[in-house]
Design an enzyme around this catalytic site. Structure first.
Site, PDB file in Angstrom:
ATOM      1  CD  GLU A 137      -2.706  -1.106   2.330  1.00 23.38           C
ATOM      2  OE1 GLU A 137      -4.073  -1.416   2.087  1.00 23.38           O
ATOM      3  OE2 GLU A 137      -2.478  -0.993   3.715  1.00 23.38           O
ATOM      4  CB  CYS A 150       2.853   7.187   3.637  1.00 26.03           C
ATOM      5  SG  CYS A 150       3.204   6.205   4.949  1.00 26.03           S
ATOM      6  CB  CYS A 157       6.912  -5.780   9.052  1.00 28.27           C
ATOM      7  SG  CYS A 157       8.276  -4.567   9.939  1.00 28.27           S
ATOM      8  CB  CYS A 161       5.771  -2.533  16.538  1.00 26.00           C
ATOM      9  SG  CYS A 161       7.344  -2.269  16.051  1.00 26.00           S
ATOM     10  CB  CYS A 164       2.639  -1.710  13.896  1.00 32.90           C
ATOM     11  SG  CYS A 164       2.668  -1.714  12.062  1.00 32.90           S
ATOM     12  N   GLY A 237       6.610  -1.916   6.131  1.00 36.79           N
ATOM     13  CA  GLY A 237       7.995  -2.505   6.360  1.00 36.79           C
ATOM     14  C   GLY A 237       8.974  -1.451   7.126  1.00 36.79           C
ATOM     15  CD  GLU A 238      13.082  -0.455  10.164  1.00 34.62           C
ATOM     16  OE1 GLU A 238      12.072  -0.031  11.126  1.00 34.62           O
ATOM     17  OE2 GLU A 238      14.067   0.440   9.573  1.00 34.62           O
ATOM     18  CG  HIS A 293       6.472   4.065  19.295  1.00 28.01           C
ATOM     19  ND1 HIS A 293       5.974   5.127  18.955  1.00 28.01           N
ATOM     20  CD2 HIS A 293       6.935   3.402  18.282  1.00 28.01           C
ATOM     21  CE1 HIS A 293       6.030   5.136  17.604  1.00 28.01           C
ATOM     22  NE2 HIS A 293       6.270   4.022  17.178  1.00 28.01           N
ATOM     23  CG  ASN A 370      -4.191   5.819  13.640  1.00 23.96           C
ATOM     24  OD1 ASN A 370      -5.081   6.832  13.874  1.00 23.96           O
ATOM     25  ND2 ASN A 370      -3.145   6.046  13.125  1.00 23.96           N
ATOM     26  CB  CYS A 413       0.451   6.005  11.534  1.00 26.44           C
ATOM     27  SG  CYS A 413       1.254   7.694  11.328  1.00 26.44           S
TER      28      CYS A 413
HETATM   29  N1  SAH Z   1       8.967   0.633  10.298  1.00 28.85           N
HETATM   30  C1  SAH Z   1       9.180   1.960  10.199  1.00 28.85           C
HETATM   31  C2  SAH Z   1       8.254   2.746   9.422  1.00 28.85           C
HETATM   32  C3  SAH Z   1       6.752   2.460   9.236  1.00 28.85           C
HETATM   33  S1  SAH Z   1       5.559   2.656  10.710  1.00 28.85           S
HETATM   34  C4  SAH Z   1       8.828   2.356  11.829  1.00 28.85           C
HETATM   35  O1  SAH Z   1       8.450   1.551  12.624  1.00 28.85           O
HETATM   36  O2  SAH Z   1       9.382   3.355  12.084  1.00 28.85           O
HETATM   37  C5  SAH Z   1       5.534   4.457  10.632  1.00 28.85           C
HETATM   38  C6  SAH Z   1       5.005   5.194  12.112  1.00 28.85           C
HETATM   39  O3  SAH Z   1       3.742   4.552  12.401  1.00 28.85           O
HETATM   40  C7  SAH Z   1       5.806   4.703  13.015  1.00 28.85           C
HETATM   41  O4  SAH Z   1       6.152   5.520  13.918  1.00 28.85           O
HETATM   42  C8  SAH Z   1       5.096   3.512  13.784  1.00 28.85           C
HETATM   43  O5  SAH Z   1       5.709   3.075  14.933  1.00 28.85           O
HETATM   44  C9  SAH Z   1       3.706   4.273  13.799  1.00 28.85           C
HETATM   45  N2  SAH Z   1       2.639   3.115  14.099  1.00 28.85           N
HETATM   46  C10 SAH Z   1       2.581   1.931  13.938  1.00 28.85           C
HETATM   47  N3  SAH Z   1       1.261   1.464  13.904  1.00 28.85           N
HETATM   48  C11 SAH Z   1       0.483   2.593  14.568  1.00 28.85           C
HETATM   49  C12 SAH Z   1      -0.949   2.638  14.940  1.00 28.85           C
HETATM   50  N4  SAH Z   1      -1.502   1.443  15.158  1.00 28.85           N
HETATM   51  N5  SAH Z   1      -1.062   3.681  15.477  1.00 28.85           N
HETATM   52  C13 SAH Z   1      -0.243   4.993  15.461  1.00 28.85           C
HETATM   53  N6  SAH Z   1       1.002   4.946  14.954  1.00 28.85           N
HETATM   54  C14 SAH Z   1       1.462   3.652  14.581  1.00 28.85           C
HETATM   55 FE1  SF4 Z   2       7.097  -2.065  13.569  1.00 29.46          FE
HETATM   56 FE2  SF4 Z   2       7.365  -0.223  11.741  1.00 29.46          FE
HETATM   57 FE3  SF4 Z   2       7.365  -2.984  11.197  1.00 29.46          FE
HETATM   58 FE4  SF4 Z   2       5.088  -1.727  12.001  1.00 29.46          FE
HETATM   59  S1  SF4 Z   2       6.088  -1.288  10.044  1.00 29.46           S
HETATM   60  S2  SF4 Z   2       5.842  -3.742  12.720  1.00 29.46           S
HETATM   61  S3  SF4 Z   2       6.004  -0.055  13.144  1.00 29.46           S
HETATM   62  S4  SF4 Z   2       8.860  -1.730  12.334  1.00 29.46           S
END
Ligand code: SAH
Ligand code: SF4
Length: 440
Positions: A137, A150, A157, A161, A164, A237-238, A293, A370, A413
């Site tokens: 996406e 974005c 991934c 987390c 997420c 993804g990371e 976080h 979210n 996010c």
């Molecule tokens: N993987 C990378 C980039 C993608 S996530 C990272 O983790 O930084 C982009 C951002 O959205 C990150 O800060 C992530 O922690 C945050 N995020 C993930 N799930 C979320 C959620 N459910 N609500 C709000 N922010 C979230």
């Molecule tokens: Fe964690 Fe970013 Fe991967 Fe989501 S996309 S699991 S926030 S590293």
């Protein structure tokens, strides 16, 4: 030496003697001659994702001499990445006879659009598909003064987390350079934002007698007033686990003769993959966002499990060492607000203490959590978020609360996830345990 004007008929001369009776139906370069580029079913090769040098190599492999290949690569590169054309026929400074030669051998690809959604707040989300049928996406978030795309770096991934949605997917695979830069190109297509008008530079040697389109108005070339102004590597993804492809894609995005977006308008977000952070600063040079976080080991270990490998203090030290960080270019710390988990006043004070301890040029983005189906957390109350934000502000660090965007189409996010199948809590726990084992 082949004249640059000449349209070659293939790698004749250098190739083997024709075998009588043998008919080679598609005179295209062999896959093993072009490392790392998978041909389409019809044998043609996709140029998107390749830098100028590789395009020149491909043209040489296909039969042009070195000088002609270099010149053509320069022209084609400009049309591909700067002008966004998807047909060789539109490359008006390339001889008319040359264009079909290119089209027989090469394609200018884009990820396939499976679905495009529009949120009531203007946010747009695209479900995209790779050539080998993996979905991912991309999201566009328009604001009054900017428009942010974005971009995803992986399908799924490896990390998990806990807040997420993408983290509930397995890693399917890294996206290629073409699939990453292709997202930005698709967005420009969709927004109608490729520069128009005459080409604003000349190749100097008049080869081909460049027949620049007559129907284009002179001087109408402009790069101002665009909708798409910023890019964040914050999709699925990371990005630092797909470092080389992300770097090479962003190089095409930042190149003045490519997509020409300033590195100051690009932000890469990482969950804290320390070993790649310095390289990110040195080799890409974009703004850094770190998904912090939490401020204690216990909580961060739970919600951002990569913390067990790369702890908070080491992470902050790596931020302090990030090349290019300064008060003018601050590092963004993302902080998702989870009710009763990481949102107390003490947490806010500890956050200020930590950022000051490392003397970080920092700003904090507070992200209201979210929700997604099956998530085990709730968003903090607005009062809690306000109190947290004020404490950080009083500590001298800017801490705005981000307004969630595109929630109604699951574009906010952490809501991105493709092939959504609902997993039970037990299945999720099993998946998370497996991912953590893989992480080591
Ligand atoms: N993987 C990378 C980039 C993608 S996530 C990272 O983790 O930084 C982009 C951002 O959205 C990150 O800060 C992530 O922690 C945050 N995020 C993930 N799930 C979320 C959620 N459910 N609500 C709000 N922010 C979230
Ligand atoms: Fe964690 Fe970013 Fe991967 Fe989501 S996309 S699991 S926030 S590293």
């Amino acid at each position: 030496m082949t004249d640059a004007n000449q349209t070659p008929s293939g790698p004749s001369g250098a190739g083997p003697m024709p075998i009588p009776g043998h008919i080679d139906p598609v005179p295209v370069p062999r896959p093993n001659l072009v490392e790392g580029v998978t041909p389409r079913e019809d044998g043609r090769l996709d140029l998107i994702g390749l830098p100028k040098k590789r395009i020149a190599e491909m043209f040489e492999t296909a039969g042009l001499d070195a000088k002609a290949a270099k010149l053509r690569a320069k022209q084609v590169y400009h049309w591909l990445y700067h002008r966004g054309v998807t047909e060789f026929e539109a490359m008006t400074d390339i001889a008319k006879t040359m264009r079909p030669w290119l089209a027989e051998r090469f394609v200018i690809g884009r990820p396939e659009i499976v679905e495009a959604q529009h949120s009531s707040d203007g946010t747009r989300k695209w479900l995209l598909r790779t050539a080998d049928a993996h979905d991912f996406e991309m999201v566009f978030i328009p604001d009054a003064d900017r428009g942010t795309l974005c971009v995803s770096s992986q399908v799924g991934c490896t990390l998990n987390c806990r807040f997420c949605h993408t983290g509930t997917m397995r890693l399917v695979r890294n996206l290629t350079v073409g699939e990453i830069v292709g997202q930005v190109m698709l967005a420009r297509d969709a927004l109608g934002e490729w520069p128009k008008g005459r080409m604003d530079f000349s190749f100097g040697d008049g080869i081909d007698g460049a027949d620049v389109a007559d129907d284009e108005e002179e001087g109408s070339y402009t790069s101002d007033g665009r909708l798409l102004t910023n890019i964040v590597m914050m999709g699925m993804g990371e990005p630092l686990y797909n470092f080389d492809n992300v770097r090479d894609a962003l190089k095409l995005v930042m190149d003045g003769d490519g997509l020409a977006l300033s590195k100051r308008r690009i932000t890469l977000s990482t969950s804290g993959v320390i070993p790649q952070m310095a390289r990110c600063g040195e080799e890409i040079g974009v703004n850094l966002a770190v998904s912090l976080h939490a401020v204690t080991k216990d909580v961060r270990d739970e919600i951002v499990p990569v913390n067990k490998k790369y702890g908070i203090e080491d992470l902050l030290q790596a931020c302090a060492d990030y090349p290019g960080a300064s008060n003018a270019r601050r590092i963004t710390f993302e902080y998702v607000m989870l009710k009763d988990k990481n949102d107390s006043d003490d947490d806010a004070r500890e956050l200020v203490r930590l950022l000051k301890k490392y003397d970080l040029p920092a700003k904090v983005n507070l992200i209201p959590f979210n929700p997604w189906p099956g998530a085990q957390y709730e968003c903090s109350t607005p009062e809690r978020i306000k109190s947290f934000s004020e404490i950080v502000f009083r500590g001298g660090i800017s801490a705005p609360v981000r307004t969630p965007r595109g929630r109604d189409i699951d574009a906010a996010c952490g809501q991105l996830k493709t092939a959504a199948e609902k997993k039970s809590r037990a299945e999720l726990e099993r998946l998370y345990a497996e991912k953590e084992k893989e992480l080591g």
